[in-house]
Design an enzyme around this catalytic site. Sequence first.
Site, short mmCIF file in Angstrom:
data_model
loop_
_atom_site.label_atom_id
_atom_site.label_comp_id
_atom_site.label_asym_id
_atom_site.label_seq_id
_atom_site.Cartn_x
_atom_site.Cartn_y
_atom_site.Cartn_z
CE1 TYR A 73 33.14 37.81 57.34
CE2 TYR A 73 34.85 37.47 55.62
CZ TYR A 73 34.57 37.57 57.08
OH TYR A 73 35.51 37.06 58.15
CG ASN A 129 39.31 32.32 55.43
OD1 ASN A 129 38.14 32.04 55.56
ND2 ASN A 129 40.02 32.53 56.70
CB THR A 156 44.37 38.83 45.56
OG1 THR A 156 44.33 39.59 44.32
CG2 THR A 156 45.92 38.73 46.09
CG HIS A 198 46.25 40.90 49.02
ND1 HIS A 198 45.26 41.60 49.77
CD2 HIS A 198 46.34 41.86 47.77
CE1 HIS A 198 44.65 42.76 49.19
NE2 HIS A 198 45.49 42.93 48.21
CD GLU A 206 41.22 38.82 42.40
OE1 GLU A 206 40.54 39.58 43.37
OE2 GLU A 206 42.37 38.47 42.73
CG HIS A 207 43.43 42.07 40.14
ND1 HIS A 207 43.94 41.21 41.46
CD2 HIS A 207 42.69 43.22 40.58
CE1 HIS A 207 43.02 41.71 42.25
NE2 HIS A 207 42.46 42.64 41.87
CG ASP A 265 43.51 46.46 44.90
OD1 ASP A 265 42.69 45.69 44.45
OD2 ASP A 265 44.91 46.19 45.13
CD GLU A 301 8.72 21.14 24.74
OE1 GLU A 301 7.85 21.14 25.97
OE2 GLU A 301 9.46 21.60 24.12
CG HIS A 325 2.06 22.86 28.72
ND1 HIS A 325 2.04 21.80 29.63
CD2 HIS A 325 3.07 23.51 29.20
CE1 HIS A 325 2.98 21.89 30.58
NE2 HIS A 325 3.68 22.93 30.22
#
Length: 439
Positions: free
Chosen positions: A131, A217, A240, A265, A331-332, A365, A419, A424
Amino acid sequence: MLNRIDLRGTASIPRGVLPRATFDVAAALEEIQPLLDAIRHHGAAPIRKITAERDGVELDSLRVPAQALTDALDALDPELHEALTEAIARVRKVHSDQRRTDLVTEFRVGGTVPGGTVTERFIPVGRVGLYVPGGLAVLASSVVMNVVPAQLAGVPDVAVASPPQRDTGLPDATTLAVCAMLGVDEVYAVGGPAAIGMFAYGTDECVPVDMITGPGNIYVTAAKRAVRGLVAIDAEAGTTEIAVLADDTADPEHVAADLISQAEHDPKAASVLVTPSTELADAVDTALTGQVAAAKHSGRISAALSGEQSGTILVDDLEHGLRVVDAYAAEHLEIQTRGARELAMRVRNAGAIFVGAYSPVSLGDYCAGSNHILPTGGCARHSPGLSVQSFLRGVHVVDYSEEALREVAPYVTTLALAEDLPAHGTAVTIRFDKPAASS
Protein backbone atom coordinates in the site's frame (compact mmCIF):
# COMPACT_ATOMS: atom_id res chain seq x y z
CA MET A 1 6.00 26.60 20.37
CA LEU A 2 6.76 23.15 21.81
CA ASN A 3 5.16 22.15 25.09
CA ARG A 4 7.73 21.41 27.81
CA ILE A 5 7.92 18.38 30.05
CA ASP A 6 10.49 18.67 32.83
CA LEU A 7 11.79 15.25 33.86
CA ARG A 8 14.88 16.54 35.62
CA GLY A 9 15.35 14.80 38.93
CA THR A 10 12.98 12.00 37.92
CA ALA A 11 14.45 8.53 38.24
CA SER A 12 11.59 6.54 36.70
CA ILE A 13 10.07 7.36 33.32
CA PRO A 14 6.39 6.36 33.20
CA ARG A 15 5.21 5.96 29.63
CA GLY A 16 2.17 8.09 30.38
CA VAL A 17 4.22 11.27 30.87
CA LEU A 18 5.79 11.10 27.41
CA PRO A 19 4.07 12.97 24.56
CA ARG A 20 2.08 10.65 22.34
CA ALA A 21 -0.77 11.13 19.88
CA THR A 22 -4.20 9.76 20.74
CA PHE A 23 -4.68 6.91 18.28
CA ASP A 24 -7.98 5.03 18.70
CA VAL A 25 -7.70 2.19 16.24
CA ALA A 26 -10.67 0.37 17.80
CA ALA A 27 -13.00 3.30 17.06
CA ALA A 28 -11.72 3.53 13.49
CA LEU A 29 -12.19 -0.22 13.06
CA GLU A 30 -15.80 0.01 14.14
CA GLU A 31 -16.33 2.69 11.50
CA ILE A 32 -14.78 0.78 8.61
CA GLN A 33 -15.81 -2.79 9.47
CA PRO A 34 -19.03 -2.59 7.38
CA LEU A 35 -16.93 -1.69 4.32
CA LEU A 36 -14.62 -4.64 4.88
CA ASP A 37 -17.58 -6.97 5.33
CA ALA A 38 -19.10 -5.69 2.10
CA ILE A 39 -15.85 -6.26 0.19
CA ARG A 40 -15.58 -9.75 1.63
CA HIS A 41 -19.04 -10.67 0.37
CA HIS A 42 -19.43 -8.53 -2.76
CA GLY A 43 -15.93 -7.90 -4.10
CA ALA A 44 -15.34 -4.85 -6.26
CA ALA A 45 -18.80 -3.25 -6.11
CA PRO A 46 -18.42 -1.67 -2.64
CA ILE A 47 -14.88 -0.58 -3.57
CA ARG A 48 -16.20 1.30 -6.60
CA LYS A 49 -18.96 2.83 -4.48
CA ILE A 50 -16.66 4.10 -1.71
CA THR A 51 -14.13 5.37 -4.27
CA ALA A 52 -16.84 7.42 -5.96
CA GLU A 53 -18.02 8.80 -2.61
CA ARG A 54 -14.67 9.52 -0.98
CA ASP A 55 -12.33 10.18 -3.91
CA GLY A 56 -14.82 11.51 -6.45
CA VAL A 57 -13.66 8.94 -9.00
CA GLU A 58 -15.86 6.52 -10.95
CA LEU A 59 -13.84 3.38 -11.65
CA ASP A 60 -14.69 1.05 -14.52
CA SER A 61 -11.70 -1.09 -13.62
CA LEU A 62 -9.79 -1.12 -10.35
CA ARG A 63 -6.58 -2.07 -12.10
CA VAL A 64 -4.46 0.61 -13.72
CA PRO A 65 -3.94 0.01 -17.46
CA ALA A 66 -0.40 -0.96 -18.45
CA GLN A 67 -0.24 1.98 -20.83
CA ALA A 68 -0.79 4.41 -17.94
CA LEU A 69 2.34 3.06 -16.26
CA THR A 70 4.36 3.46 -19.44
CA ASP A 71 3.02 6.97 -20.03
CA ALA A 72 3.85 8.02 -16.47
CA LEU A 73 7.43 6.83 -16.82
CA ASP A 74 7.83 8.53 -20.19
CA ALA A 75 6.56 11.82 -18.75
CA LEU A 76 8.72 11.69 -15.62
CA ASP A 77 10.89 14.76 -15.12
CA PRO A 78 14.53 13.81 -15.92
CA GLU A 79 15.87 15.30 -12.69
CA LEU A 80 13.28 13.38 -10.65
CA HIS A 81 14.07 10.23 -12.64
CA GLU A 82 17.74 10.59 -11.74
CA ALA A 83 16.94 11.12 -8.05
CA LEU A 84 14.66 8.07 -7.97
CA THR A 85 17.26 5.97 -9.77
CA GLU A 86 19.82 6.86 -7.12
CA ALA A 87 17.37 6.18 -4.29
CA ILE A 88 16.50 2.77 -5.74
CA ALA A 89 20.17 1.88 -6.14
CA ARG A 90 20.98 2.79 -2.54
CA VAL A 91 17.97 0.96 -1.10
CA ARG A 92 18.87 -2.10 -3.17
CA LYS A 93 22.46 -1.99 -1.95
CA VAL A 94 21.49 -1.90 1.73
CA HIS A 95 18.71 -4.45 1.42
CA SER A 96 20.78 -6.86 -0.69
CA ASP A 97 22.90 -7.51 2.40
CA GLN A 98 19.79 -8.66 4.27
CA ARG A 99 19.17 -11.72 2.11
CA ARG A 100 19.37 -15.05 3.94
CA THR A 101 20.86 -18.41 2.99
CA ASP A 102 19.69 -21.79 4.27
CA LEU A 103 21.08 -22.83 7.65
CA VAL A 104 21.95 -26.51 8.22
CA THR A 105 22.52 -27.92 11.72
CA GLU A 106 23.91 -31.46 11.95
CA PHE A 107 23.60 -33.98 14.78
CA ARG A 108 25.99 -36.96 14.92
CA VAL A 109 25.12 -40.39 16.31
CA GLY A 110 27.40 -41.10 19.23
CA GLY A 111 29.01 -37.78 18.54
CA THR A 112 30.78 -39.14 15.44
CA VAL A 113 28.51 -40.50 12.69
CA PRO A 114 26.27 -38.09 10.74
CA GLY A 115 22.68 -38.99 11.43
CA GLY A 116 20.30 -36.01 11.66
CA THR A 117 19.94 -32.57 10.19
CA VAL A 118 17.64 -29.62 10.71
CA THR A 119 17.69 -27.26 7.76
CA GLU A 120 16.11 -23.84 8.08
CA ARG A 121 14.94 -22.65 4.70
CA PHE A 122 13.99 -19.01 4.16
CA ILE A 123 11.04 -19.03 1.78
CA PRO A 124 9.52 -15.81 0.43
CA VAL A 125 5.85 -15.02 0.80
CA GLY A 126 4.02 -16.01 -2.37
CA ARG A 127 2.04 -12.83 -3.01
CA VAL A 128 2.12 -9.42 -1.33
CA GLY A 129 -0.06 -6.34 -1.54
CA LEU A 130 1.88 -3.12 -1.03
CA TYR A 131 0.00 0.00 0.00
CA VAL A 132 1.23 3.47 -0.98
CA PRO A 133 -0.50 6.49 0.63
CA GLY A 134 -1.87 9.35 -1.41
CA GLY A 135 -3.41 11.75 1.09
CA LEU A 136 -1.85 14.95 2.44
CA ALA A 137 1.51 13.78 1.11
CA VAL A 138 1.75 11.49 -1.93
CA LEU A 139 4.63 9.19 -1.01
CA ALA A 140 6.02 7.77 -4.23
CA SER A 141 9.18 6.98 -2.27
CA SER A 142 7.15 4.41 -0.34
CA VAL A 143 6.90 2.39 -3.56
CA VAL A 144 10.68 1.98 -3.43
CA MET A 145 10.66 1.09 0.27
CA ASN A 146 7.94 -1.55 -0.19
CA VAL A 147 8.86 -3.07 -3.52
CA VAL A 148 12.66 -3.34 -3.33
CA PRO A 149 12.85 -5.56 -0.21
CA ALA A 150 9.98 -7.71 -1.48
CA GLN A 151 11.76 -8.25 -4.79
CA LEU A 152 15.09 -8.98 -3.12
CA ALA A 153 13.39 -11.50 -0.84
CA GLY A 154 12.24 -13.30 -3.98
CA VAL A 155 8.50 -12.62 -3.68
CA PRO A 156 7.15 -13.83 -7.04
CA ASP A 157 3.90 -11.85 -7.10
CA VAL A 158 3.80 -8.16 -6.14
CA ALA A 159 0.77 -5.86 -6.38
CA VAL A 160 0.55 -2.17 -5.46
CA ALA A 161 -2.49 -0.10 -4.48
CA SER A 162 -2.67 3.68 -4.16
CA PRO A 163 -5.60 6.12 -4.10
CA PRO A 164 -6.81 7.60 -7.40
CA GLN A 165 -6.42 11.33 -7.91
CA ARG A 166 -9.64 13.19 -8.60
CA ASP A 167 -8.34 14.88 -11.77
CA THR A 168 -7.00 11.74 -13.49
CA GLY A 169 -8.82 8.79 -11.94
CA LEU A 170 -5.40 7.19 -11.51
CA PRO A 171 -2.87 7.05 -8.68
CA ASP A 172 -0.29 9.81 -8.52
CA ALA A 173 1.77 9.89 -11.72
CA THR A 174 5.11 9.65 -9.90
CA THR A 175 3.86 6.60 -8.01
CA LEU A 176 2.96 4.98 -11.33
CA ALA A 177 6.33 5.92 -12.82
CA VAL A 178 8.22 4.34 -9.90
CA CYS A 179 6.17 1.16 -10.28
CA ALA A 180 7.21 1.07 -13.93
CA MET A 181 10.85 1.68 -13.00
CA LEU A 182 10.72 -1.30 -10.64
CA GLY A 183 8.93 -3.58 -13.08
CA VAL A 184 5.66 -3.74 -11.13
CA ASP A 185 2.77 -3.90 -13.58
CA GLU A 186 -0.07 -4.89 -11.24
CA VAL A 187 -1.27 -1.59 -9.79
CA TYR A 188 -4.72 -0.69 -8.46
CA ALA A 189 -6.36 2.72 -8.17
CA VAL A 190 -7.78 1.94 -4.74
CA GLY A 191 -7.03 3.75 -1.49
CA GLY A 192 -7.61 3.56 2.23
CA PRO A 193 -9.26 0.60 3.94
CA ALA A 194 -10.85 -0.42 0.64
CA ALA A 195 -7.39 -1.31 -0.66
CA ILE A 196 -6.70 -3.44 2.40
CA GLY A 197 -10.02 -5.23 1.98
CA MET A 198 -9.31 -5.80 -1.72
CA PHE A 199 -5.92 -7.34 -0.96
CA ALA A 200 -7.24 -9.51 1.86
CA TYR A 201 -10.44 -10.81 0.31
CA GLY A 202 -9.80 -10.41 -3.41
CA THR A 203 -12.06 -9.29 -6.25
CA ASP A 204 -12.69 -10.43 -9.80
CA GLU A 205 -9.59 -8.43 -10.79
CA CYS A 206 -7.32 -8.89 -7.75
CA VAL A 207 -6.27 -12.28 -6.40
CA PRO A 208 -6.07 -12.28 -2.57
CA VAL A 209 -2.59 -11.76 -1.15
CA ASP A 210 -0.68 -13.49 1.63
CA MET A 211 0.79 -10.33 3.17
CA ILE A 212 0.01 -6.59 3.22
CA THR A 213 2.62 -3.93 3.92
CA GLY A 214 2.93 -0.17 3.74
CA PRO A 215 2.02 2.90 5.78
CA GLY A 216 -1.33 4.66 5.87
CA ASN A 217 -3.75 6.65 8.01
CA ILE A 218 -5.64 5.36 11.03
CA TYR A 219 -8.31 3.74 8.82
CA VAL A 220 -5.70 1.82 6.87
CA THR A 221 -4.20 0.73 10.18
CA ALA A 222 -7.61 -0.36 11.47
CA ALA A 223 -8.25 -2.35 8.30
CA LYS A 224 -4.89 -4.09 8.65
CA ARG A 225 -5.79 -5.01 12.22
CA ALA A 226 -9.12 -6.43 11.01
CA VAL A 227 -7.57 -8.76 8.42
CA ARG A 228 -4.49 -9.74 10.41
CA GLY A 229 -4.43 -13.49 10.72
CA LEU A 230 -6.17 -14.01 7.39
CA VAL A 231 -3.09 -12.31 5.94
CA ALA A 232 0.18 -11.16 7.46
CA ILE A 233 0.81 -7.45 7.97
CA ASP A 234 4.00 -5.53 8.57
CA ALA A 235 2.75 -3.36 11.45
CA GLU A 236 -0.06 -1.15 12.70
CA ALA A 237 1.50 2.13 11.66
CA GLY A 238 0.53 5.47 13.17
CA THR A 239 1.44 8.98 12.10
CA THR A 240 5.12 9.73 11.68
CA GLU A 241 7.29 10.75 14.63
CA ILE A 242 10.77 12.07 15.29
CA ALA A 243 12.72 12.38 18.51
CA VAL A 244 15.97 14.35 18.70
CA LEU A 245 18.40 13.76 21.56
CA ALA A 246 20.60 16.86 21.57
CA ASP A 247 23.02 18.71 23.83
CA ASP A 248 24.51 22.18 23.73
CA THR A 249 26.71 21.28 20.76
CA ALA A 250 23.69 20.90 18.46
CA ASP A 251 22.78 23.65 16.01
CA PRO A 252 19.26 24.84 16.98
CA GLU A 253 18.48 25.74 13.36
CA HIS A 254 19.25 22.16 12.30
CA VAL A 255 17.19 20.68 15.14
CA ALA A 256 14.24 22.92 14.32
CA ALA A 257 14.40 22.03 10.63
CA ASP A 258 14.44 18.32 11.44
CA LEU A 259 11.46 18.59 13.78
CA ILE A 260 9.56 20.50 11.09
CA SER A 261 10.46 17.95 8.40
CA GLN A 262 8.31 15.31 10.06
CA ALA A 263 5.65 17.72 11.33
CA GLU A 264 4.79 18.65 7.74
CA HIS A 265 3.46 15.12 7.13
CA ASP A 266 0.33 15.46 9.22
CA PRO A 267 -1.24 17.59 11.98
CA LYS A 268 -0.95 14.51 14.23
CA ALA A 269 2.75 13.96 13.47
CA ALA A 270 4.98 13.91 16.55
CA SER A 271 8.13 16.01 16.99
CA VAL A 272 9.99 15.57 20.29
CA LEU A 273 13.20 17.19 21.51
CA VAL A 274 15.04 15.59 24.44
CA THR A 275 17.80 17.73 25.91
CA PRO A 276 19.62 18.60 29.14
CA SER A 277 20.15 22.15 27.82
CA THR A 278 17.48 24.78 28.49
CA GLU A 279 19.53 27.17 26.35
CA LEU A 280 19.21 24.80 23.37
CA ALA A 281 15.49 24.31 24.05
CA ASP A 282 14.96 28.08 24.02
CA ALA A 283 17.02 28.50 20.85
CA VAL A 284 15.09 25.73 19.09
CA ASP A 285 11.78 27.40 19.98
CA THR A 286 13.07 30.64 18.49
CA ALA A 287 14.25 28.87 15.33
CA LEU A 288 10.93 27.08 15.00
CA THR A 289 9.00 30.34 15.06
CA GLY A 290 10.89 31.68 12.08
CA GLN A 291 11.09 28.47 10.09
CA VAL A 292 7.43 27.51 10.55
CA ALA A 293 6.28 30.94 9.39
CA ALA A 294 8.26 30.47 6.18
CA ALA A 295 7.19 26.86 5.55
CA LYS A 296 4.81 25.89 2.75
CA HIS A 297 2.65 23.74 5.05
CA SER A 298 2.81 26.04 8.06
CA GLY A 299 -0.76 25.29 9.13
CA ARG A 300 -0.39 21.57 9.66
CA ILE A 301 3.18 22.01 10.94
CA SER A 302 1.97 24.39 13.65
CA ALA A 303 -0.82 21.99 14.57
CA ALA A 304 1.63 19.10 14.85
CA LEU A 305 4.23 21.00 16.88
CA SER A 306 1.68 22.39 19.34
CA GLY A 307 -0.23 19.13 19.72
CA GLU A 308 -0.16 16.75 22.68
CA GLN A 309 2.07 14.39 20.71
CA SER A 310 4.96 16.89 20.46
CA GLY A 311 7.13 18.65 23.00
CA THR A 312 10.50 19.35 24.57
CA ILE A 313 11.57 17.00 27.36
CA LEU A 314 14.17 18.40 29.75
CA VAL A 315 16.51 15.81 31.29
CA ASP A 316 19.37 15.85 33.78
CA ASP A 317 22.10 14.76 31.35
CA LEU A 318 22.66 12.60 28.27
CA GLU A 319 22.50 9.37 30.28
CA HIS A 320 19.08 10.40 31.51
CA GLY A 321 18.19 11.43 27.97
CA LEU A 322 19.18 8.01 26.69
CA ARG A 323 16.75 6.38 29.12
CA VAL A 324 14.01 8.74 28.00
CA VAL A 325 14.44 8.05 24.28
CA ASP A 326 14.53 4.32 24.98
CA ALA A 327 11.26 4.66 26.85
CA TYR A 328 9.78 6.74 24.03
CA ALA A 329 10.94 4.30 21.30
CA ALA A 330 10.69 6.74 18.40
CA GLU A 331 10.10 5.81 14.80
CA HIS A 332 13.01 8.12 13.90
CA LEU A 333 15.65 9.05 16.46
CA GLU A 334 18.36 11.63 15.82
CA ILE A 335 21.42 11.89 18.06
CA GLN A 336 23.02 15.35 17.87
CA THR A 337 25.42 15.33 20.80
CA ARG A 338 29.04 14.93 21.76
CA GLY A 339 30.02 11.32 21.12
CA ALA A 340 26.88 10.81 19.05
CA ARG A 341 28.03 7.53 17.51
CA GLU A 342 28.76 5.95 20.88
CA LEU A 343 25.39 7.02 22.26
CA ALA A 344 23.60 5.76 19.15
CA MET A 345 25.12 2.30 19.56
CA ARG A 346 23.67 2.12 23.07
CA VAL A 347 20.08 2.87 22.02
CA ARG A 348 17.82 -0.16 22.37
CA ASN A 349 14.48 1.15 21.11
CA ALA A 350 14.11 3.07 17.85
CA GLY A 351 12.87 2.34 14.35
CA ALA A 352 15.94 3.97 12.80
CA ILE A 353 18.76 6.02 14.34
CA PHE A 354 20.40 9.01 12.64
CA VAL A 355 23.82 9.97 13.94
CA GLY A 356 25.32 13.44 14.07
CA ALA A 357 24.73 16.73 12.32
CA TYR A 358 24.82 15.32 8.80
CA SER A 359 22.38 12.41 9.05
CA PRO A 360 18.92 14.02 9.16
CA VAL A 361 15.77 11.90 9.01
CA SER A 362 15.03 13.29 5.54
CA LEU A 363 18.11 11.43 4.29
CA GLY A 364 16.57 8.17 5.49
CA ASP A 365 13.22 9.06 3.97
CA TYR A 366 14.76 9.00 0.52
CA CYS A 367 18.40 8.21 -0.15
CA ALA A 368 20.29 6.74 2.81
CA GLY A 369 19.50 3.23 1.61
CA SER A 370 17.67 2.42 4.85
CA ASN A 371 13.93 1.72 4.87
CA HIS A 372 11.49 4.44 5.91
CA ILE A 373 8.61 2.09 6.73
CA LEU A 374 9.22 1.93 10.47
CA PRO A 375 7.38 1.14 13.74
CA THR A 376 5.50 4.02 15.37
CA GLY A 377 3.65 4.65 18.61
CA GLY A 378 6.31 3.02 20.77
CA CYS A 379 6.23 -0.24 18.79
CA ALA A 380 9.97 0.07 18.20
CA ARG A 381 10.31 -1.55 21.63
CA HIS A 382 9.36 -4.86 20.04
CA SER A 383 9.04 -4.53 16.25
CA PRO A 384 11.50 -3.75 13.43
CA GLY A 385 11.10 -1.71 10.29
CA LEU A 386 10.35 -3.24 6.91
CA SER A 387 13.20 -5.29 5.43
CA VAL A 388 13.92 -8.25 3.20
CA GLN A 389 13.39 -10.48 6.24
CA SER A 390 9.82 -9.18 6.57
CA PHE A 391 8.95 -11.13 3.43
CA LEU A 392 10.76 -14.36 4.37
CA ARG A 393 9.42 -17.31 6.38
CA GLY A 394 11.81 -19.59 8.19
CA VAL A 395 10.77 -23.23 7.66
CA HIS A 396 12.55 -26.13 9.38
CA VAL A 397 13.20 -29.30 7.40
CA VAL A 398 13.92 -32.20 9.78
CA ASP A 399 15.80 -35.22 8.39
CA TYR A 400 16.89 -37.96 10.88
CA SER A 401 18.25 -41.42 10.11
CA GLU A 402 17.11 -44.56 11.94
CA GLU A 403 20.22 -44.50 14.10
CA ALA A 404 19.82 -40.83 14.98
CA LEU A 405 16.18 -41.32 15.98
CA ARG A 406 17.02 -44.38 18.05
CA GLU A 407 19.62 -42.40 19.98
CA VAL A 408 17.17 -39.64 20.95
CA ALA A 409 14.08 -41.87 21.38
CA PRO A 410 14.38 -42.26 25.18
CA TYR A 411 14.37 -38.51 25.63
CA VAL A 412 11.29 -38.12 23.42
CA THR A 413 9.34 -40.75 25.35
CA THR A 414 10.37 -39.30 28.72
CA LEU A 415 9.20 -35.83 27.73
CA ALA A 416 5.98 -37.20 26.20
CA LEU A 417 5.09 -39.09 29.40
CA ALA A 418 5.90 -36.02 31.51
CA GLU A 419 3.32 -34.08 29.50
CA ASP A 420 0.79 -36.96 29.61
CA LEU A 421 0.96 -37.39 25.84
CA PRO A 422 2.01 -41.06 25.63
CA ALA A 423 1.00 -41.41 21.98
CA HIS A 424 3.77 -38.97 21.12
CA GLY A 425 6.27 -41.42 22.57
CA THR A 426 4.62 -44.40 20.89
CA ALA A 427 4.98 -42.68 17.50
CA VAL A 428 8.73 -42.99 18.06
CA THR A 429 9.07 -46.36 19.82
CA ILE A 430 6.79 -48.17 17.37
CA ARG A 431 9.54 -47.80 14.80
CA PHE A 432 11.87 -49.98 16.94
CA ASP A 433 9.46 -52.36 18.72
CA LYS A 434 8.30 -54.38 15.74
CA PRO A 435 8.13 -58.14 16.46
CA ALA A 436 10.74 -60.23 14.73
CA ALA A 437 9.56 -61.87 11.54
CA SER A 438 8.71 -65.61 11.91
CA SER A 439 10.96 -68.09 10.16
